[in-house]
Design a protein around this motif. Sequence first.
Motif, PDB file in Angstrom:
ATOM      1  N   ASP A   1      49.868  38.351  44.635  1.00  0.00           N
ATOM      2  CA  ASP A   1      50.094  38.174  46.063  1.00  0.00           C
ATOM      3  C   ASP A   1      48.902  38.743  46.815  1.00  0.00           C
ATOM      4  N   SER A   2      48.246  37.918  47.595  1.00  0.00           N
ATOM      5  CA  SER A   2      47.008  38.321  48.258  1.00  0.00           C
ATOM      6  C   SER A   2      47.213  39.486  49.208  1.00  0.00           C
ATOM      7  N   GLN A   3      48.300  39.468  49.977  1.00  0.00           N
ATOM      8  CA  GLN A   3      48.528  40.533  50.948  1.00  0.00           C
ATOM      9  C   GLN A   3      48.792  41.867  50.263  1.00  0.00           C
ATOM     10  N   ALA A   4      49.518  41.847  49.148  1.00  0.00           N
ATOM     11  CA  ALA A   4      49.769  43.084  48.406  1.00  0.00           C
ATOM     12  C   ALA A   4      48.460  43.669  47.892  1.00  0.00           C
ATOM     13  N   PHE A   5      47.573  42.807  47.427  1.00  0.00           N
ATOM     14  CA  PHE A   5      46.266  43.243  46.927  1.00  0.00           C
ATOM     15  C   PHE A   5      45.410  43.789  48.068  1.00  0.00           C
ATOM     16  N   ILE A   6      45.415  43.099  49.201  1.00  0.00           N
ATOM     17  CA  ILE A   6      44.659  43.554  50.370  1.00  0.00           C
ATOM     18  C   ILE A   6      45.159  44.911  50.842  1.00  0.00           C
ATOM     19  N   ASP A   7      46.476  45.067  50.905  1.00  0.00           N
ATOM     20  CA  ASP A   7      47.067  46.333  51.366  1.00  0.00           C
ATOM     21  C   ASP A   7      46.710  47.480  50.429  1.00  0.00           C
ATOM     22  N   TYR A   8      46.766  47.219  49.114  1.00  0.00           N
ATOM     23  CA  TYR A   8      46.405  48.265  48.167  1.00  0.00           C
ATOM     24  C   TYR A   8      44.950  48.684  48.364  1.00  0.00           C
ATOM     25  N   ALA A   9      44.055  47.706  48.452  1.00  0.00           N
ATOM     26  CA  ALA A   9      42.630  48.011  48.611  1.00  0.00           C
ATOM     27  C   ALA A   9      42.375  48.798  49.894  1.00  0.00           C
ATOM     28  N   LEU A  10      43.092  48.453  50.966  1.00  0.00           N
ATOM     29  CA  LEU A  10      42.884  49.114  52.252  1.00  0.00           C
ATOM     30  C   LEU A  10      43.427  50.538  52.237  1.00  0.00           C
ATOM     31  N   HIS A  11      44.653  50.729  51.746  1.00  0.00           N
ATOM     32  CA  HIS A  11      45.305  52.032  51.820  1.00  0.00           C
ATOM     33  C   HIS A  11      44.827  53.005  50.756  1.00  0.00           C
ATOM     34  N   VAL A  12      44.441  52.484  49.588  1.00  0.00           N
ATOM     35  CA  VAL A  12      44.053  53.360  48.480  1.00  0.00           C
ATOM     36  C   VAL A  12      42.534  53.507  48.384  1.00  0.00           C
ATOM     37  N   GLU A  13      41.820  52.412  48.528  1.00  0.00           N
ATOM     38  CA  GLU A  13      40.372  52.458  48.394  1.00  0.00           C
ATOM     39  C   GLU A  13      39.637  52.437  49.735  1.00  0.00           C
ATOM     40  N   HIS A  14      40.391  52.167  50.819  1.00  0.00           N
ATOM     41  CA  HIS A  14      39.805  52.045  52.161  1.00  0.00           C
ATOM     42  C   HIS A  14      38.701  50.986  52.175  1.00  0.00           C
ATOM     43  N   ARG A  15      39.028  49.846  51.584  1.00  0.00           N
ATOM     44  CA  ARG A  15      38.073  48.738  51.510  1.00  0.00           C
ATOM     45  C   ARG A  15      38.728  47.448  51.993  1.00  0.00           C
ATOM     46  N   ASP A  16      37.963  46.656  52.718  1.00  0.00           N
ATOM     47  CA  ASP A  16      38.415  45.334  53.155  1.00  0.00           C
ATOM     48  C   ASP A  16      38.016  44.353  52.064  1.00  0.00           C
ATOM     49  N   ILE A  17      38.891  44.184  51.090  1.00  0.00           N
ATOM     50  CA  ILE A  17      38.526  43.451  49.887  1.00  0.00           C
ATOM     51  C   ILE A  17      38.312  41.965  50.158  1.00  0.00           C
ATOM     52  N   GLU A  18      39.053  41.386  51.098  1.00  0.00           N
ATOM     53  CA  GLU A  18      38.853  39.978  51.425  1.00  0.00           C
ATOM     54  C   GLU A  18      37.492  39.745  52.051  1.00  0.00           C
ATOM     55  N   ALA A  19      37.065  40.663  52.907  1.00  0.00           N
ATOM     56  CA  ALA A  19      35.740  40.539  53.519  1.00  0.00           C
ATOM     57  C   ALA A  19      34.645  40.680  52.459  1.00  0.00           C
ATOM     58  N   GLU A  20      34.865  41.552  51.485  1.00  0.00           N
ATOM     59  CA  GLU A  20      33.872  41.750  50.431  1.00  0.00           C
ATOM     60  C   GLU A  20      33.757  40.516  49.540  1.00  0.00           C
ATOM     61  N   ILE A  21      34.884  39.905  49.229  1.00  0.00           N
ATOM     62  CA  ILE A  21      34.848  38.698  48.404  1.00  0.00           C
ATOM     63  C   ILE A  21      34.286  37.531  49.203  1.00  0.00           C
ATOM     64  N   GLY A  22      34.720  37.442  50.474  1.00  0.00           N
ATOM     65  CA  GLY A  22      34.223  36.369  51.336  1.00  0.00           C
ATOM     66  C   GLY A  22      34.490  34.992  50.745  1.00  0.00           C
ATOM     67  N   LYS A  23      33.460  34.168  50.686  1.00  0.00           N
ATOM     68  CA  LYS A  23      33.600  32.819  50.149  1.00  0.00           C
ATOM     69  C   LYS A  23      33.111  32.711  48.718  1.00  0.00           C
ATOM     70  N   GLN A  24      32.885  33.850  48.079  1.00  0.00           N
ATOM     71  CA  GLN A  24      32.421  33.826  46.698  1.00  0.00           C
ATOM     72  C   GLN A  24      33.456  33.162  45.790  1.00  0.00           C
ATOM     73  N   ARG A  25      32.999  32.357  44.876  1.00  0.00           N
ATOM     74  CA  ARG A  25      33.860  31.824  43.819  1.00  0.00           C
ATOM     75  C   ARG A  25      33.562  32.533  42.492  1.00  0.00           C
ATOM     76  N   ILE A  26      32.303  32.958  42.315  1.00  0.00           N
ATOM     77  CA  ILE A  26      31.932  33.828  41.208  1.00  0.00           C
ATOM     78  C   ILE A  26      31.443  35.125  41.819  1.00  0.00           C
ATOM     79  N   ILE A  27      32.153  36.219  41.554  1.00  0.00           N
ATOM     80  CA  ILE A  27      31.899  37.501  42.208  1.00  0.00           C
ATOM     81  C   ILE A  27      30.649  38.146  41.624  1.00  0.00           C
TER      82      ILE A  27
END
Length: 344
Positions: free
Chosen positions: A136-162
Amino acid sequence: MNASSLAASGATARTVGDDAYSVVHLDTRDADDHASCLQHWNQRYDQLSAGSFSGRFDEFWFGNVQVFRERTNQVIHEIGMSWEGSRTIGVPVAVDGAGWYCGEPCTLDSVITLKGGDELDYRTARSHDIVAVTTDSQAFIDYALHVEHRDIEAEIGKQRIIATTSEQAATLRGFLLTVLASLEATPELLRHPQMRKGLEQAIYGSLIAAIAPREDTPRAATPCRTRQLIVDRAREYMRSHIDEPITVADLCTELEVSRRTLQYSFQDILNLNPVSFLRALRLNGVRRELKKAEPASHQIADIAARWGFWHLSHFAADYKAMFGELPSDTLRQETRSHPVPLIV
């Protein structure tokens, strides 16, 4: 197509689980049938190379997480999309040559991703083996924000190969294979919510580590008094939840600090990282339960799972290192000291 219809079309299937989790194992002999293995994905597979098709699919789904591995022996063109609101991250286990993923070459060390609703376009190598997580994308985003303090969706952006390193790809690959091996050995332990929670958080942490840049972010200067306050608040929270398998993510959320800040605070004040501290608390929780267990009424694996230990061999090694004996030794000693009375 479900497992029963796959079996009717020439595949062999084994499915287990309940409302808390599901497990699917499939052996397939047709690329189009193989496309139907992934639950809640809409896919079509076209075989491009000549020869008999052979595929293997393994999937574990619990909570917000769908962990799977698929193996095929022919060049396949995969098109379709994952379920809405999801995020997929995967890494090849083995490839024979290079594939082509959404317009980019895909090799052994490529960490690939797909957002729910985006189109999958993947030409695999002839021999292809990949392990991946769809969550679930939102669960992953929330974990990254609250635990790692990172905006993971912004970091991935439009990448298909990270963008990552071969070392990061190898670490993620090894971790996910370990998860699958552990779940294959004891899938029934997923019925414990603490097990599902701990494993989901461990998976999220591993995915985020694969996305992180190789260079460490410079350590922020935190006043000593602030670090002491963080540790004090963490210990207070632990004391008030002494009978619960607390995780690092729980502390980060409760204290509203990042994992990195929590790590530095514990290291500076206690000379111990929070993971080790919490592991010690959970090991003591297991020991207390083993000591109270009635003879032959408790399974060690179930007790460990209730305290969030999902890798049983690592758990046994940690337990012995902490207490100088295996958990089975503790259980045997306690049952001998409380013999069952004879009824005559």
